[in-house]
Enzyme design. Structure first.
Site, short mmCIF file in Angstrom:
data_model
loop_
_atom_site.label_atom_id
_atom_site.label_comp_id
_atom_site.label_asym_id
_atom_site.label_seq_id
_atom_site.Cartn_x
_atom_site.Cartn_y
_atom_site.Cartn_z
CD GLN A 213 52.23 37.07 39.14
OE1 GLN A 213 51.38 37.93 38.94
NE2 GLN A 213 51.98 35.79 38.92
CG PHE A 244 46.14 38.43 43.05
CD1 PHE A 244 46.01 37.34 43.92
CD2 PHE A 244 46.28 39.70 43.60
CE1 PHE A 244 46.01 37.53 45.30
CE2 PHE A 244 46.29 39.89 44.97
CZ PHE A 244 46.15 38.81 45.82
CD GLU A 248 52.03 34.45 33.83
OE1 GLU A 248 51.02 34.28 34.52
OE2 GLU A 248 52.38 33.66 32.94
NE ARG A 326 46.28 27.02 32.96
CZ ARG A 326 46.47 25.92 33.70
NH1 ARG A 326 45.47 25.37 34.35
NH2 ARG A 326 47.65 25.37 33.79
NE ARG A 358 44.37 32.67 43.92
CZ ARG A 358 44.42 33.07 45.19
NH1 ARG A 358 44.00 34.26 45.52
NH2 ARG A 358 44.90 32.27 46.11
CB ALA A 529 50.95 27.69 35.81
CD GLU A 731 46.61 29.70 38.43
OE1 GLU A 731 47.38 28.73 38.29
OE2 GLU A 731 46.25 30.42 37.49
N1 MTE Z 1 48.23 34.52 46.90
C1 MTE Z 1 48.57 35.75 47.32
N2 MTE Z 1 48.52 36.04 48.62
N3 MTE Z 1 48.96 36.72 46.42
C2 MTE Z 1 49.01 36.47 45.07
O1 MTE Z 1 49.36 37.34 44.29
N4 MTE Z 1 48.64 34.81 43.28
C3 MTE Z 1 47.93 33.60 42.88
C4 MTE Z 1 48.18 32.48 43.87
N5 MTE Z 1 47.97 32.94 45.22
C5 MTE Z 1 48.64 35.17 44.61
C6 MTE Z 1 48.27 34.20 45.59
C7 MTE Z 1 48.29 33.13 41.55
S1 MTE Z 1 47.54 33.82 40.22
C8 MTE Z 1 49.18 32.11 41.37
S2 MTE Z 1 49.50 31.50 39.84
C9 MTE Z 1 49.89 31.49 42.49
O2 MTE Z 1 49.52 32.08 43.74
C10 MTE Z 1 51.38 31.64 42.25
O3 MTE Z 1 52.14 31.18 43.30
P1 MTE Z 1 52.46 29.62 43.55
O4 MTE Z 1 52.74 29.00 42.24
O5 MTE Z 1 53.64 29.67 44.44
O6 MTE Z 1 51.24 29.05 44.20
N1 HPA Z 2 49.33 29.82 33.67
C1 HPA Z 2 49.99 30.96 33.84
N2 HPA Z 2 50.83 31.43 32.96
C2 HPA Z 2 51.03 30.74 31.84
C3 HPA Z 2 50.37 29.54 31.61
C4 HPA Z 2 49.48 29.06 32.57
O1 HPA Z 2 48.87 28.01 32.41
N3 HPA Z 2 50.76 29.07 30.42
C5 HPA Z 2 51.62 29.99 29.94
N4 HPA Z 2 51.79 30.99 30.79
MO1 MOS Z 3 48.73 33.00 38.12
S1 MOS Z 3 47.22 33.71 36.95
O1 MOS Z 3 49.17 31.81 36.92
O2 MOS Z 3 49.85 34.25 37.97
#
Ligand code: MTE
Ligand code: HPA
Ligand code: MOS
Length: 784
Positions: A213, A244, A248, A326, A358, A529, A731
């Site tokens: 990620q 998910f 990260e 958080r 997530r 995030a 999330e």
């Molecule tokens: N959706 C799918 N299909 N696969 C993933 O790995 N990760 C989640 C969410 N939705 C995820 C997902 C998490 S933990 C986050 S932080 C966000 O997607 C990240 O992507 P975005 O910021 O573009 O929403």
């Molecule tokens: N979400 C995900 N990753 C992060 C965050 C958060 O709020 N803060 C620092 N790393």
């Molecule tokens: Mo989502 S737990 O911030 O990758």
């Protein structure tokens, strides 16, 4: 006026907005047909090597002997590396030190990498690592939070957030309750496991394909491990088969090991973890042991609240400081807490280092508050929804709209949203029916619950809230888009392509989405995030606007018209009454030496936070939602079924409603798995026993709510200036699943005529539910 070039003149159809349309995920057909290329699908080179990792077989101890002779001699083995072979930095901790790429002298968890092997095949590599002769001098491990607290074993200092004098307010309140909840962890169970593929390049550099990620972080740690400038490392991520949060920070070790072995062998090296090893070696959602003490009045209004959040962080800091912060930021969830004290402890244990998942700590904070609200309701003999409503943030009040960290809840839509959901889900009518059902049925009991979610959007580390993008338009009019975000299934690339297409008023199929690469957009933040679209969407829009401005400037001079006579419409540029195909405009601009490439940048405004004072505006805005869940519980077995779920969720003005609804459904089901069936079990030596789908139960199609109704909260754009006034969606929906847990608790509570709030740790497996039922029955029999 110059002569216009020969152009096709066609009246464009009514301007059709690309943003807001439920377009397909860019890879939807490729996913289904197996044509989407993941790292393990990439073509292999003729001198391709495969890596495997040797791990610690105890949770804590000193390494007395690490004899790898047999490993070296094993069939197909080309190279073996230990900590001593790392030319640069050994520590790859993302924020704080503590994560050694390979353990040296001491091991701190069962599954910790000790050495890595490169062999001619995947099979040979994984066979070889088993041949290591390792002797340890064991040290008693710390596995549980209580033990860590007793030993004062912390990975980071504890932190306190407070306002007023909570203890005094609780003591002075007419009523008090106390409670404790053990909250289970969660395995990410991304379908594509951790994987990296490193190809050596000139000057000791390396190209790394990583399922990460956070490509920029991979670039940084690989460079530091290899002791080369960041500029010699390129990281490419086309897509992840789910992250998910688990990729990260924790995609990094595998990329570093592949790169290290590629350096040593000067051959391409691929490292893919098997499911079992992936589960054993990588961190999970943090387990928490939380306690609370609440003081409230006769109406159920909270007057004072104290929370202690104890996170089981595992052996290293990783991202735990931010995760626990958080959790602390979300203990309030949707409720105003006047006098409040929140303590967050970061317990160090001898387990894999727990990481982002997530929600990033918020779910563990929120569920604690929701547990407390239900307890108050049982104490007062009221419907929990009444207690929830009484305690909501109130934007009409001068002070009941301020969070414990002094951020004002400016847009307070939850009261309206919940009223709407209460109506649309027939909550009150179903409550009456359900009470009747429970009186009439001895064995089967139904439960119903409505819980809200208020989730802060922004990284809670300020500098991470920035993004960059790069757009090229080629001379055929096709648009090539790059930004710092990674695609993990969440539809980010689709949404950002829609945003760019909208800017030029072309079809989104005209925007080619390419892989995320550190040499195209530098110094990016993790896609995390939930802020991927907020940040990268704005950055890409800014890049598009720069090129658009140049094109307008050009057309204005070239065609000698007024600027207000120039307009992009439906794949054309409209110049006065003339229409020029977008592709022809681009060709014309090129011939007239207009630059057709631009970078865009964005940083989130308004946010600041003083951690010392626990005060500021850490979040740009809040995303909201609420869910009503209905369950039926078999009191003889503890088994249950989710009968119906109604969700109303706030995504502001949706950029892509199909993708947003998909995120809401997926997030909810993932949250439900966390709270119901997904149970991680370790033995008393800290070895994970649930290392595959046979023992670790993620939700299946059979666990889906029988009746599942998801709706977007319509016509409420984000009041902040986010991209098209949308809101992040990734999330927040996970936490809507708390309503399933509170509904199960509601069903159990019916056994004692709703007078007792059962203790129900999570995951609420049938065993735990049965235990709670038994306790409830005993308690009501003795008249508690
Ligand atoms: N959706 C799918 N299909 N696969 C993933 O790995 N990760 C989640 C969410 N939705 C995820 C997902 C998490 S933990 C986050 S932080 C966000 O997607 C990240 O992507 P975005 O910021 O573009 O929403
Ligand atoms: N979400 C995900 N990753 C992060 C965050 C958060 O709020 N803060 C620092 N790393
Ligand atoms: Mo989502 S737990 O911030 O990758």
């Amino acid at each position: 006026m110059r002569k216009l070039p020969a152009i096709k003149v066609k009246q464009p159809a009514a301007v059709d907005c690309v943003v807001g349309k439920p377009e397909n995920h860019e890879s939807v057909f490729k996913h289904v047909k197996g044509q989407a290329i993941y790292i393990d699908d990439q073509l292999e080179m003729s001198n391709q090597l495969h890596a495997a990792v040797g791990i610690s077989q105890i949770a804590h101890g000193r390494i007395k002997k690490l004899d790898l002779t047999a490993v070296y001699k094993a069939e197909g083995v080309i190279a073996v590396v230990t900590a001593k072979d790392v030319p640069g930095q050994l520590d790859i901790g993302p924020v704080f030190h503590g994560d050694k790429l390979l353990a040296k002298d001491i091991v701190e968890y069962y599954g910790q990498p000790l050495f890595a092997v490169a062999a001619c095949s995947h099979q040979q590599a994984w066979q070889a690592v088993k041949l290591a002769q390792i002797e340890y001098e064991p040290i008693p491990p710390i596995l549980e939070v209580w033990h860590a607290l007793e030993q004062k074993s912390f990975i980071r200092p504890s932190h306190v957030m407070q306002r007023g004098n909570a203890t005094l307010a609780i003591n002075d309140a007419p009523h008090q309750i106390t409670g404790q909840i053990n909250i289970g962890g969660q395995e990410h169970f991304y379908l594509e496991g951790q994987i990296a593929y490193a190809i050596p390049s000139e000057d000791e550099g390396v190209l790394v394909y990583s399922s990460s990620q956070h490509p920029s972080e991979i670039q940084k740690v690989v460079a530091e491990v290899l002791n080369i400038p960041f500029s010699l490392v390129t990281v490419e991520v086309r897509r992840l088969g789910g992250g998910f949060g688990g990729k990260e920070s924790q995609a990094a070790p595998w990329a570093c090991l592949a790169a290290l072995l590629a350096r040593v062998t000067r051959q391409p090296v691929k490292l893919r973890l098997n499911r079992h090893d992936d589960m054993e070696m990588t961190g999970k959602r943090h387990r928490f042991v939380n306690s609370y003490r609440i003081g409230f009045d006769d109406s159920g209004r909270i007057l004072g609240a104290e929370f202690t959040l104890n996170a089981n962080c595992g052996y290293s800091p990783d991202l735990s400081d931010a995760v626990v912060d958080r959790a602390m930021f979300h203990v309030d969830n949707a409720y105003y807490l006047d006098q409040v004290k929140i303590v967050g402890n970061r317990c160090k244990t001898n387990l894999a280092s727990n990481t982002a998942f997530r929600g990033f700590g918020s779910p563990q904070g929120m569920i604690t508050m929701e547990a407390a609200i239900d307890d108050i309701a049982r104490y007062l003999g009221k419907d929990p929804l009444v207690i929830r409503k009484i305690n909501f943030y109130d934007s009409k009040s001068t002070h009941r709209n301020i969070t414990p960290y002094y951020q004002v809840v400016e847009q307070n839509i939850l009261p309206t949203l919940i009223n709407q959901l209460e109506q649309s889900s027939d909550y009150q009518w179903r409550r009456i029916q359900l009470r009747k059902f429970n009186v009439e049925n001895k064995i089967l009991k139904k439960g119903l619950s409505l819980t809200p979610v208020k989730f802060g959007i922004s990284f809670n580390v300020k500098h991470l809230n920035q993004a960059g993008a790069l757009i090229h338009i080629y001379t055929d009019g096709s648009i090539h888009l790059n930004h710092g975000g990674t695609e993990m299934g969440q539809g980010l690339l689709t949404k950002v392509a829609q945003i760019v297409a909208e800017e030029f008023k072309v079809d989104s199929s005209n925007v080619y989405i390419s892989a995320t690469r550190t040499d195209k957009v530098p110094n990016t933040s993790a896609t995390a995030a939930s802020s991927g679209t907020d940040l990268n969407g704005k950055a890409a829009q800014n890049a598009a606007k720069i090129i658009k401005k140049r094109l307008i400037e050009f057309a204005y001079q070239y065609f000698s018209v007024n600027k207000n006579e120039i307009e992009f419409v439906d794949n054309y540029l409209k110049v006065g009454s003339r229409l020029i195909l977008f592709a022809e405009l681009i060709q014309l601009a090129y011939v007239n030496r207009v630059s057709l490439s631009a970078t865009g940048y964005y940083r989130t405004p308004k946010i600041y936070y003083d951690r010392e004072k626990s005060a500021g505006r850490p979040f740009f805005y809040f995303a909201n939602g609420a869910a009503v869940s209905e369950v039926i519980v078999d009191c003889l077995t503890g088994e249950y079924k989710v009968l119906r779920v109604d969700i109303l969720h706030d995504v502001g003005r949706s950029i892509n409603p199909a993708i947003d609804i998909g995120q809401i459904e997926g997030g909810f089901v993932q949250g439900m798995g966390w709270l119901t069936s997904e149970e991680l079990v370790w033995n008393d030596q800290g070895q994970l026993l649930t290392t595959g789908p046979a023992t670790y139960k993620i939700p299946t199609v059979g666990d889906m709510p029988i009746d599942f109704r998801v709706q977007l909260f319509a016509d409420v754009p984000n009041p902040e200036n986010t991209i098209y006034h949308s809101k992040a969606v990734g999330e927040p929906p996970l936490m809507l699943a708390i309503s399933v847990w509170t509904a199960i608790r509601d069903a159990i509570s019916s056994l004692a005529n709703y007078s007792i709030s059962p203790r129900l740790d999570t995951p609420a497996t049938p065993e735990r539910v049965l235990q709670a039922i038994e306790q409830q029955c005993t308690a009501s029999e003795v008249g508690l």
